[in-house]
Design a protein around this motif. Structure first.
Motif, mmCIF file in Angstrom:
data_model
loop_
_atom_site.group_PDB
_atom_site.id
_atom_site.type_symbol
_atom_site.label_atom_id
_atom_site.label_comp_id
_atom_site.label_asym_id
_atom_site.label_seq_id
_atom_site.Cartn_x
_atom_site.Cartn_y
_atom_site.Cartn_z
ATOM 1 N N GLY A 4 -8.830 0.156 -0.602
ATOM 2 C CA GLY A 4 -9.601 0.909 -0.101
ATOM 3 C C GLY A 4 -10.341 1.049 1.194
ATOM 4 O O GLY A 4 -10.285 1.338 2.280
ATOM 5 N N GLU A 5 -11.248 0.397 1.163
ATOM 6 C CA GLU A 5 -11.903 -0.142 2.172
ATOM 7 C C GLU A 5 -11.463 -0.792 3.628
ATOM 8 O O GLU A 5 -12.074 -0.473 4.421
ATOM 9 C CB GLU A 5 -13.213 -1.008 1.627
ATOM 10 C CG GLU A 5 -14.671 -1.243 2.412
ATOM 11 C CD GLU A 5 -15.051 -0.150 2.299
ATOM 12 O OE1 GLU A 5 -16.117 -0.509 4.669
ATOM 13 O OE2 GLU A 5 -15.400 0.544 2.152
ATOM 14 N N THR A 6 -11.082 -1.584 3.100
ATOM 15 C CA THR A 6 -9.804 -1.929 4.694
ATOM 16 C C THR A 6 -9.004 -0.666 5.492
ATOM 17 O O THR A 6 -9.284 -0.693 6.722
ATOM 18 C CB THR A 6 -8.735 -3.254 3.812
ATOM 19 O OG1 THR A 6 -9.668 -3.923 3.334
ATOM 20 C CG2 THR A 6 -8.154 -3.334 5.362
ATOM 21 N N ARG A 8 -9.686 2.140 5.150
ATOM 22 C CA ARG A 8 -10.943 2.932 5.536
ATOM 23 C C ARG A 8 -11.262 2.683 7.122
ATOM 24 O O ARG A 8 -11.462 3.247 7.845
ATOM 25 C CB ARG A 8 -11.509 2.679 5.127
ATOM 26 C CG ARG A 8 -13.369 4.145 5.099
ATOM 27 C CD ARG A 8 -14.257 4.173 4.040
ATOM 28 N NE ARG A 8 -15.750 4.653 4.217
ATOM 29 C CZ ARG A 8 -16.748 4.108 5.508
ATOM 30 N NH1 ARG A 8 -16.126 3.358 5.764
ATOM 31 N NH2 ARG A 8 -17.534 5.389 6.045
ATOM 32 N N LYS A 9 -11.737 1.612 7.098
ATOM 33 C CA LYS A 9 -12.413 0.602 7.872
ATOM 34 C C LYS A 9 -10.770 0.515 9.241
ATOM 35 O O LYS A 9 -11.175 0.741 11.119
ATOM 36 C CB LYS A 9 -12.167 -1.001 8.035
ATOM 37 C CG LYS A 9 -13.466 -1.052 7.787
ATOM 38 C CD LYS A 9 -14.197 -2.312 7.288
ATOM 39 C CE LYS A 9 -15.762 -1.970 6.445
ATOM 40 N NZ LYS A 9 -15.614 -3.864 7.147
ATOM 41 N N LEU A 11 -8.596 3.287 9.777
ATOM 42 C CA LEU A 11 -8.493 4.268 10.008
ATOM 43 C C LEU A 11 -10.147 5.389 10.915
ATOM 44 O O LEU A 11 -9.292 4.922 11.602
ATOM 45 C CB LEU A 11 -8.668 5.698 8.900
ATOM 46 C CG LEU A 11 -7.357 5.893 8.272
ATOM 47 C CD1 LEU A 11 -7.442 6.831 6.939
ATOM 48 C CD2 LEU A 11 -6.559 6.417 8.316
ATOM 49 N N LEU A 12 -10.979 3.868 10.703
ATOM 50 C CA LEU A 12 -12.080 4.667 11.455
ATOM 51 C C LEU A 12 -11.741 4.329 13.301
ATOM 52 O O LEU A 12 -12.039 4.516 14.442
ATOM 53 C CB LEU A 12 -13.236 3.698 11.268
ATOM 54 C CG LEU A 12 -14.782 3.980 11.356
ATOM 55 C CD1 LEU A 12 -14.818 5.129 11.643
ATOM 56 C CD2 LEU A 12 -15.559 3.741 10.645
#
Length: 73
Positions: A4-6, A8-9, A11-12
């Motif tokens: 999920g963090e990957t 998110r990064k 998408l950011l």
């Protein structure tokens, strides 16, 4: 790193790219608008003022985002 963090990064990063593209488009459109509204005689003056303002904003943001966090460590 969590999946999920990957995501998110990623998408950011995409959003930052979209932000840069939209800012470039805004800058180009503002220059065209100056050419249309200000006329030949004053368009250079307005472009210089706009570029100077953009330079000051970028310098300020670089100082706030990059230089100051390093000093607080």
């Amino acid at each position: 790193m969590e999946e999920g963090e990957t995501v998110r990064k990623i998408l950011l990063a995409i959003l930052f790219f979209a932000l840069v593209v939209s800012l470039v488009g805004l800058y180009v459109s503002a220059n065209v608008m100056i050419d249309v509204w200000a006329g030949q005689k004053y368009s250079t003056v307005y472009k210089v003022l706009m570029n100077a303002a953009m330079l000051l904003i970028v310098i300020y943001l670089i100082q706030r985002l990059i230089i100051q966090p390093r000093n607080s460590d």
